[in-house]
Structure formats: C-alpha cells, structure tokens
Design an enzyme around this catalytic site. Structure first.
Site, PDB file in Angstrom:
ATOM      1  N   GLU A  93     -19.277  -1.302  -6.576  1.00 45.24           N
ATOM      2  CA  GLU A  93     -17.977  -1.449  -5.894  1.00 45.24           C
ATOM      3  C   GLU A  93     -17.831  -2.860  -5.347  1.00 45.24           C
ATOM      4  O   GLU A  93     -16.781  -3.483  -5.478  1.00 45.24           O
ATOM      5  CB  GLU A  93     -17.858  -0.399  -4.795  1.00 45.24           C
ATOM      6  CG  GLU A  93     -16.641  -0.527  -3.910  1.00 45.24           C
ATOM      7  CD  GLU A  93     -15.312  -0.549  -4.656  1.00 45.24           C
ATOM      8  OE1 GLU A  93     -15.278  -0.191  -5.859  1.00 45.24           O
ATOM      9  OE2 GLU A  93     -14.309  -0.953  -4.059  1.00 45.24           O
ATOM     10  N   LYS A 106      -1.533  -1.475 -10.173  1.00 46.08           N
ATOM     11  CA  LYS A 106      -2.058  -0.591  -9.119  1.00 46.08           C
ATOM     12  C   LYS A 106      -2.431   0.768  -9.702  1.00 46.08           C
ATOM     13  O   LYS A 106      -3.384   1.377  -9.284  1.00 46.08           O
ATOM     14  CB  LYS A 106      -1.020  -0.399  -8.002  1.00 46.08           C
ATOM     15  CG  LYS A 106      -1.504   0.476  -6.855  1.00 46.08           C
ATOM     16  CD  LYS A 106      -2.783  -0.070  -6.243  1.00 46.08           C
ATOM     17  CE  LYS A 106      -3.392   0.862  -5.233  1.00 46.08           C
ATOM     18  NZ  LYS A 106      -4.770   0.460  -4.834  1.00 46.08           N
ATOM     19  N   TRP A 127       6.461  10.299   2.580  1.00 45.12           N
ATOM     20  CA  TRP A 127       5.283  10.227   1.717  1.00 45.12           C
ATOM     21  C   TRP A 127       4.579  11.559   1.936  1.00 45.12           C
ATOM     22  O   TRP A 127       3.974  11.786   2.986  1.00 45.12           O
ATOM     23  CB  TRP A 127       4.403   9.055   2.135  1.00 45.12           C
ATOM     24  CG  TRP A 127       3.062   9.030   1.487  1.00 45.12           C
ATOM     25  CD1 TRP A 127       1.907   9.613   1.935  1.00 45.12           C
ATOM     26  CD2 TRP A 127       2.717   8.426   0.238  1.00 45.12           C
ATOM     27  NE1 TRP A 127       0.900   9.401   1.062  1.00 45.12           N
ATOM     28  CE2 TRP A 127       1.344   8.669   0.003  1.00 45.12           C
ATOM     29  CE3 TRP A 127       3.413   7.698  -0.702  1.00 45.12           C
ATOM     30  CZ2 TRP A 127       0.670   8.207  -1.121  1.00 45.12           C
ATOM     31  CZ3 TRP A 127       2.734   7.230  -1.826  1.00 45.12           C
ATOM     32  CH2 TRP A 127       1.393   7.494  -2.030  1.00 45.12           C
ATOM     33  N   ASN A 131       6.683  11.303  11.452  1.00 45.52           N
ATOM     34  CA  ASN A 131       5.509  10.742  10.757  1.00 45.52           C
ATOM     35  C   ASN A 131       4.291  11.329  11.431  1.00 45.52           C
ATOM     36  O   ASN A 131       4.255  11.452  12.657  1.00 45.52           O
ATOM     37  CB  ASN A 131       5.455   9.212  10.892  1.00 45.52           C
ATOM     38  CG  ASN A 131       6.443   8.527   9.958  1.00 45.52           C
ATOM     39  OD1 ASN A 131       7.113   9.184   9.162  1.00 45.52           O
ATOM     40  ND2 ASN A 131       6.543   7.218  10.064  1.00 45.52           N
ATOM     41  N   GLY A 132       3.273  11.689  10.638  1.00 44.04           N
ATOM     42  CA  GLY A 132       2.042  12.227  11.220  1.00 44.04           C
ATOM     43  C   GLY A 132       1.773  13.622  10.688  1.00 44.04           C
ATOM     44  O   GLY A 132       2.386  14.066   9.726  1.00 44.04           O
ATOM     45  N   LYS A 135     -14.830  -5.420  -6.465  1.00 48.32           N
ATOM     46  CA  LYS A 135     -13.909  -6.048  -5.496  1.00 48.32           C
ATOM     47  C   LYS A 135     -13.845  -7.544  -5.739  1.00 48.32           C
ATOM     48  O   LYS A 135     -12.790  -8.144  -5.796  1.00 48.32           O
ATOM     49  CB  LYS A 135     -14.363  -5.775  -4.059  1.00 48.32           C
ATOM     50  CG  LYS A 135     -14.078  -4.382  -3.558  1.00 48.32           C
ATOM     51  CD  LYS A 135     -12.633  -4.105  -3.262  1.00 48.32           C
ATOM     52  CE  LYS A 135     -11.833  -3.372  -4.259  1.00 48.32           C
ATOM     53  NZ  LYS A 135     -12.256  -2.315  -5.069  1.00 48.32           N
ATOM     54  N   HIS A 162     -35.920  -5.278 -15.648  1.00 47.03           N
ATOM     55  CA  HIS A 162     -35.611  -4.891 -17.037  1.00 47.03           C
ATOM     56  C   HIS A 162     -34.553  -5.795 -17.640  1.00 47.03           C
ATOM     57  O   HIS A 162     -33.913  -5.421 -18.626  1.00 47.03           O
ATOM     58  CB  HIS A 162     -35.171  -3.423 -17.067  1.00 47.03           C
ATOM     59  CG  HIS A 162     -36.200  -2.495 -16.515  1.00 47.03           C
ATOM     60  ND1 HIS A 162     -37.329  -2.135 -17.189  1.00 47.03           N
ATOM     61  CD2 HIS A 162     -36.302  -1.896 -15.298  1.00 47.03           C
ATOM     62  CE1 HIS A 162     -38.069  -1.333 -16.456  1.00 47.03           C
ATOM     63  NE2 HIS A 162     -37.474  -1.168 -15.296  1.00 47.03           N
ATOM     64  N   GLU A 203     -12.268  -8.557  -9.305  1.00 49.14           N
ATOM     65  CA  GLU A 203     -10.859  -8.250  -9.589  1.00 49.14           C
ATOM     66  C   GLU A 203      -9.895  -9.089  -8.762  1.00 49.14           C
ATOM     67  O   GLU A 203      -8.732  -9.223  -9.125  1.00 49.14           O
ATOM     68  CB  GLU A 203     -10.570  -6.770  -9.415  1.00 49.14           C
ATOM     69  CG  GLU A 203     -10.590  -6.234  -8.016  1.00 49.14           C
ATOM     70  CD  GLU A 203     -10.169  -4.763  -7.982  1.00 49.14           C
ATOM     71  OE1 GLU A 203      -9.265  -4.376  -8.725  1.00 49.14           O
ATOM     72  OE2 GLU A 203     -10.763  -4.016  -7.204  1.00 49.14           O
ATOM     73  N   ARG A 240       6.532   0.745   1.842  1.00 52.38           N
ATOM     74  CA  ARG A 240       5.442   1.612   2.291  1.00 52.38           C
ATOM     75  C   ARG A 240       5.157   2.732   1.293  1.00 52.38           C
ATOM     76  O   ARG A 240       4.189   3.458   1.415  1.00 52.38           O
ATOM     77  CB  ARG A 240       5.803   2.237   3.655  1.00 52.38           C
ATOM     78  CG  ARG A 240       6.077   1.238   4.751  1.00 52.38           C
ATOM     79  CD  ARG A 240       6.849   1.882   5.893  1.00 52.38           C
ATOM     80  NE  ARG A 240       6.040   2.857   6.582  1.00 52.38           N
ATOM     81  CZ  ARG A 240       5.384   2.599   7.731  1.00 52.38           C
ATOM     82  NH1 ARG A 240       5.466   1.398   8.247  1.00 52.38           N
ATOM     83  NH2 ARG A 240       4.661   3.507   8.331  1.00 52.38           N
ATOM     84  N   CYS A 272       5.051   7.465   5.791  1.00 55.61           N
ATOM     85  CA  CYS A 272       6.503   7.676   5.809  1.00 55.61           C
ATOM     86  C   CYS A 272       7.160   6.595   6.658  1.00 55.61           C
ATOM     87  O   CYS A 272       6.521   5.936   7.457  1.00 55.61           O
ATOM     88  CB  CYS A 272       6.799   9.032   6.424  1.00 55.61           C
ATOM     89  SG  CYS A 272       5.851  10.362   5.697  1.00 55.61           S
TER      90      CYS A 272
HETATM   91  C1  AGP Z   1     -10.030  -0.724  -7.769  1.00 54.21           C
HETATM   92  O1  AGP Z   1      -9.943  -1.756  -6.822  1.00 54.21           O
HETATM   93  C2  AGP Z   1      -9.017  -0.863  -8.873  1.00 54.21           C
HETATM   94  N1  AGP Z   1      -7.711  -1.014  -8.385  1.00 54.21           N
HETATM   95  C3  AGP Z   1      -9.178   0.233  -9.920  1.00 54.21           C
HETATM   96  O2  AGP Z   1     -10.531   0.279 -10.322  1.00 54.21           O
HETATM   97  C4  AGP Z   1      -8.803   1.655  -9.464  1.00 54.21           C
HETATM   98  O3  AGP Z   1      -9.747   2.145  -8.543  1.00 54.21           O
HETATM   99  C5  AGP Z   1      -8.801   2.564 -10.708  1.00 54.21           C
HETATM  100  O4  AGP Z   1      -7.812   2.077 -11.596  1.00 54.21           O
HETATM  101  C6  AGP Z   1      -8.500   4.029 -10.379  1.00 54.21           C
HETATM  102  O5  AGP Z   1      -7.190   4.142  -9.857  1.00 54.21           O
HETATM  103  P1  AGP Z   1      -6.749   5.568  -9.205  1.00 54.21           P
HETATM  104  O6  AGP Z   1      -7.630   5.748  -8.007  1.00 54.21           O
HETATM  105  O7  AGP Z   1      -5.311   5.396  -8.846  1.00 54.21           O
HETATM  106  O8  AGP Z   1      -6.990   6.619 -10.241  1.00 54.21           O
END
Ligand code: AGP
Length: 607
Positions: A480, A602, A70, A96-97, A484, A503, A487, A27, A2
């Site tokens: 993961e 996002k 938020w 906030n908190g 990272k 394999h 992407e 934010r 927030c």
């Molecule tokens: C991860 O770095 C990506 N931004 C992407 O894989 C993300 O985790 C995925 O789209 C899921 O998003 P969500 O957690 O908002 O559902």
C-alpha cells in the site's frame, strides 16, 4: 458526506437553495431535495439540475432548506431523499449523520400512530418533533426534547409551518455553519456554500442548536441556555472551503483518519459492553458459522486492505483465507466448492474487475459479503450482505480514508466471525475491542507530526526508486505504501515481503535506492532489523517506521518515523498513516496534482 443548505431572508429562497446545493456537489451525492415554506417540497434522484427542473414558478417563498444525500441507510430514491416530514407535512428537515437509535424510536412512534414513508433514519426526527409538540408549549421545547432523545450524530436544519419565519438548526458530530448576512441568514454543512453570500460565519459546536430569522440568530445549548457568540470572518475562497482549507482533498482525507475510524465504528461497537454488532450480517450469520473458506478479491488499495483482513481472520476466526486479484480471479478457472464465501472490498462499488469476480463466484454458488463505501452501487446491490463504510465519498483518486475504514471493518468482521464460531476467548475479544476504541487518538497523534514527516519526504524526494518492505501485518502495508507513492508521484516504488529480500530485491540496493522498512515492535521485529542491517551493509538508505519507545533503530536506520504502540493485529492502521503523508508530500513536492494523478480514474469501471 451529504450536503445541507438553508436560507431565511428577503430574497426568493428557491434559486439560492439550488445554488447552495450546486456548491456542495463536489462532496458526492445520489439524490437531492428542498422544502420552501408556503410552497412545499420537491425531490429528485441524480443531479441537482434534475431537482431544478421540477421547480416551477409556484416555488416561491423566503424560507427554505435543501439537501444532497449520500446514502448510508436506504437506497438512493426520491422517497429516501431529504427533506423528510412529519405525518401532517408541517415539519420538514434535512439531516447529516446517523441516528443510531432510530429503530427503537421508530417503533415507539409507530405504536403511537405515526406513519413513515421512507427507509431512512432521518425521518424519525420529524415525527419525534411532531409527537413532542403535542405535549410541549413551543416548537423550541419540542425540538430540545427531541435532540435529547437522539443517540448518534446529526447536523439538522428544520423548517415548519408552526414557525414559518424561522429556521432551526442543531449539531452533534456533523458539521453545521451559520452564515450571517444583511437582513438574511444562511446555514450549510460547510462554508463553501455560504461564502458566495457572506464571509461572516458561526460554526456550531456539538450539543448546540440555533434559531435563525431574516434579521437575527440565537444560539442555545442542550439545557436551553442561550449562548452569545459573534460571527468570525473567513478569508477562504470557495475552492479552499471545499477542501477544508487544505490544498488537496487527499490531505483533507488523510487528516480525517481519526474521524474515519469513529464513523466506521458508529452503530457497530458498544463502548460500554465492548460488544461488536454487525446487524447488516445477521441475515447471513448462520452461513458464516459454516463457511469453510473465504476468498478475498478486489483491486488496488482495496485488495491490500483485504490482505490485512486475511491475517486477522486466520489468526482469530480460524477460517482459511486466500487473496485474489479480481483481475486474475475472473479469468482463471477458480474452484469454488460449497462453503466458500467471497469478500469483495470496494470504495466506489463499481470497479469492473471486482464486479466480474463476484458475479463469477455467485454463478458458482458462493456467498458474497462486501465492504462498500457507496450505497446503491452495483457491487453493493449484487452482494448477499454489505458492510457500508459510513465515511462519505472519497474524492482524492489515491485511496486513504477508505483504506483506513476497510481495515477497521475487517477487524470488526473478524471479531463478529470469531464470536459466532467460538474461536475467540472473551479476554482476547475485549482486548481487541479496547484497542480499536483507542485507535482514533493514536492516529490523531501521528497526524500531528505532519511537519516532521514532510521534512523526511523532502529529504527523500530526489530518489527515483524505492523499496517498501514489511512482514506479517505490515506486509500489505509495504504494498500500500508503494502504491501511494507511485500513483501520485510517478516514482518507481515496489512493495515486498522483507523475507523475500535475499531472493532477488536486495540486488537493486545501493545508495540511490532507498528502502522504507516497516519495523514495528511486533513478533517479527527482530527479523526486520536483520533485513535493515543487510540493506545498510550495501550502502542502502533506510527510512524505518517504528513503534514509539524503540531506542535502537535510530542508530541503524537513516531516518525513523514513530507511531504509537498497539496490538499487532491493528498495527497496519497506524503504520500506513506516515506512508500516506510521505507519498503526499513527495507528490506535491514534484508539482503534481495529487488529487487527480495522470492516467488514473477514481473508479476503474472498465477492464
Ligand atoms: C488506490 O489509491 C487506487 N485509487 C486504486 O488502487 C483503487 O484502490 C482501486 O482501483 C479499487 O477501487 P475501488 O475501491 O473503488 O474498487
């Protein structure tokens, strides 16, 4: 998180409060509100401009406060948005908190006749000050008594008709900064809202509170002792302040890692009794006792956190778990027999494939429990029970702090599930809890090695292909880590189970195809060493992630990044941090905008 903004001075407060909130919009928030002494309160769901349209000429006055919310408790709505007031609407405040003991405080205040209007924890503070004023001679003394009664975290800004020329401010665990102007003073949750007016700031420390007037400021500790502190001058631009001085939100969010764990645990883990409490699951506890299978379905990084959760749940809660890519689950003909529970994990709460997957599961009668960061989001609203991350919005497209929180909540969920199903002995339960409590400091020690990791990232930045490999609890981290890197640097990177090397993948290995090997000191360490030897025998370069104290890998791998020791079940939370930093520096080194990588959003709200 927030946003808070407050003003006291010679100018009209309304336009300054609106501008202050607009400076904090980055934010993330779902509603906004303000209060001006002598004019009253206005609130609006959605954007700050919705609030602005509500302010007619009548909203005049020189002292006021404002907030963007938020949601962590209570859905986004006008009634739940801040500021909140006491019964007589003489005291108004924004917060906030998280007030951890708000339920018990609220019950006591209701028994004394206080009437509450919102579902938030924050409103308790206004009524508590009101109650304390009845017995205390001054507003300050009533506030001090209130602060001492609160457990949890707060960044508070308070205004009142009792003291119309003053703004009261307090901080414990949630940032608050004062802006010291000429004949006017400001308060905000981060300096980006203050910098347009003054660069002279004072950061409050935890346990401090302050009184602002147009021409003065006073700082105090919780004993009521006055503290003397001169303003400091910050040289950051507005944009730099929004990123906390970091070049990108992604690094700001990686560095938050230790606090992310603490915020995820807040109100859920008693460090004295070592008990895990998940009140948000109590309504489905009986069903959890009887479930026969768990299907974890999500996308991307969120799914990888679920892969860690799978291992945790099966090891300690003894419930069969299967992992499903939501984008596949929703199209095949899944069999969901009675006693099946679906878990979805999502930062945004709006990912289309994940939403479709839980809708299909609900249609077939499954119980749906989700881990969600965005209160009020569609997936949160359509789940039978939700564990909210409590970590504020994640702004960088590459998910980092959300992943840390998701895995942490899986650890808590596993302990909660194992306890109610009687599959965890007390000794193991306490051991895991103690190790969870120790995580933030261990993550902080990894974060202190950023420069070392950057040098290694620079050394590997010339490669166009990477293999990431792990086993057991680091098997998901291989995926993961690869995600990272790919992407944000657009480099080809594959995550693989190390056991699969023979394999196929090992055919790719040569001096131009390095491998990141997750070789922590765990039950499968020796197997990982064998895999590394196979790679070295084929001229492959190896960057190993190892446990501190390991003295052999540095003779085998080309480079080693060490992480502190922890129990195997939690090692994913430590192993992933160097990979987040590694990916960040390779992406930045290639000149890309790691906060907004090409082709990515996002939240993937379309199929
Ligand atoms: C991860 O770095 C990506 N931004 C992407 O894989 C993300 O985790 C995925 O789209 C899921 O998003 P969500 O957690 O908002 O559902």
């Amino acid at each position: 998180m927030c946003g808070i903004f407050g003003y006291v001075g010679k100018r009209q407060a309304a336009p300054l409060l609106i501008d202050g909130l607009k400076a904090l919009e980055y934010r993330g928030y779902d509603s906004a509100g303000l209060y001006i002494v002598g004019a009253g309160c206005a609130k609006a769901v959605g954007q700050v401009k919705n609030l602005e349209t509500k302010l007619g000429d009548g909203f005049s006055g020189n002292t006021g406060l404002a907030h963007t919310r938020w949601a962590t408790h209570g859905v986004p709505s006008e009634v739940n948005s801040h500021p909140h007031s006491d019964c007589e609407q003489k005291i108004w405040l924004a917060h906030n908190g998280i007030i951890e003991n708000y339920n018990e405080l609220k019950e006591e205040l209701i028994s004394k006749g206080h009437k509450f209007v919102s579902a938030t924890d924050t409103e308790v503070v206004a009524h508590l000050i009101e109650e304390n004023i009845k017995s205390d001679s001054s507003f300050s003394e009533a506030l001090l008594k209130t602060l001492k009664a609160i457990r949890g975290t707060y960044g508070l800004v308070i205004s009142s008709v009792h003291e119309p020329e003053k703004i009261f401010v307090a901080r414990k665990g949630s940032p608050i900064v004062l802006g010291i102007g000429e004949g006017e003073n400001f308060v905000a949750s981060d300096p980006s809202a203050i910098v347009p007016h003054t660069k002279r700031v004072i950061y409050l420390n935890d346990g401090e509170w302050a009184i602002l007037t147009a021409g003065s400021y006073q700082l105090f500790d919780l004993e009521g002792t006055e503290i003397s502190r001169e303003p400091q001058t910050i040289e950051w631009s507005v944009e730099q302040t929004q990123k906390g001085g970091y070049d990108h939100f992604m690094m700001k969010e990686i560095v938050e890692g230790d606090n992310v764990i603490k915020n995820s645990l807040r109100g859920r883990l008693d460090e004295v009794s070592l008990e895990v409490k998940l009140p948000e699951l109590d309504s489905v506890a009986n069903q959890l006792k009887d479930i026969k299978r768990i299907i974890i379905t999500s996308c991307g990084t969120a799914l990888y956190s679920g892969m860690v959760g799978e291992y945790m749940i099966e090891e300690l809660a003894k419930v069969p778990v299967e992992i499903e890519y939501a984008s596949e689950f929703r199209y095949r003909s899944p069999i969901i027999e009675p006693g099946t529970m679906i878990m979805s994990i999502t930062q945004s709460g709006e990912t289309a494939d994940t939403l479709a997957a839980i809708r299909e599961a609900k249609r077939q009668g499954a119980l749906v429990v989700s881990i969600v960061n965005t209160v009020g989001s569609t997936i949160a609203r359509e789940s039978d029970a939700v564990m909210f991350n409590q970590i504020g919005p994640e702004i960088g497209v590459a998910s980092t702090k959300a992943f840390m929180s998701q895995v942490t909540l899986f650890a808590l969920f596993t302990l909660y599930l194992g306890k109610i199903r009687g599959t965890i002995n007390e000794e193991m339960y306490k051991k895991v809890v103690q190790e969870i409590i120790a995580l933030p400091d261990k993550i902080k020690s990894i974060l202190s090695r950023q420069e070392e990791i950057k040098l290694i990232a620079d050394k590997y930045s010339r490669f166009e292909d990477f293999l990431f490999m792990g086993r057991k609890y680091t098997f998901p981290i291989a995926f993961e880590g690869a995600l990272k890197l790919k992407e944000i640097s657009y480099v080809h990177a594959e995550g693989y189970g190390a056991g699969e090397m023979k394999h196929g993948p090992i055919a790719m290995i040569d001096e131009n195809f390095p491998t990141v090997a997750l070789a922590l000191s765990d039950a499968v360490y020796e197997k990982m060493v064998s895999n590394i030897e196979e790679i070295k025998a084929r001229s492959g370069k190896v960057l190993a992630i190892a446990t501190e104290g390991n003295t052999t890998l540095s003779n085998l791998a080309d480079d080693v990044i060490y992480v502190p020791e922890t129990i195997e079940m939690l090692e994913a939370l430590l192993a992933v941090v160097p990979l987040q930093i590694f990916a960040y520096y390779i992406g930045v080194g290639r000149g890309y905008n790691v906060d907004k990588p090409r082709n990515l959003a996002k939240s993937v709200t379309v199929e």
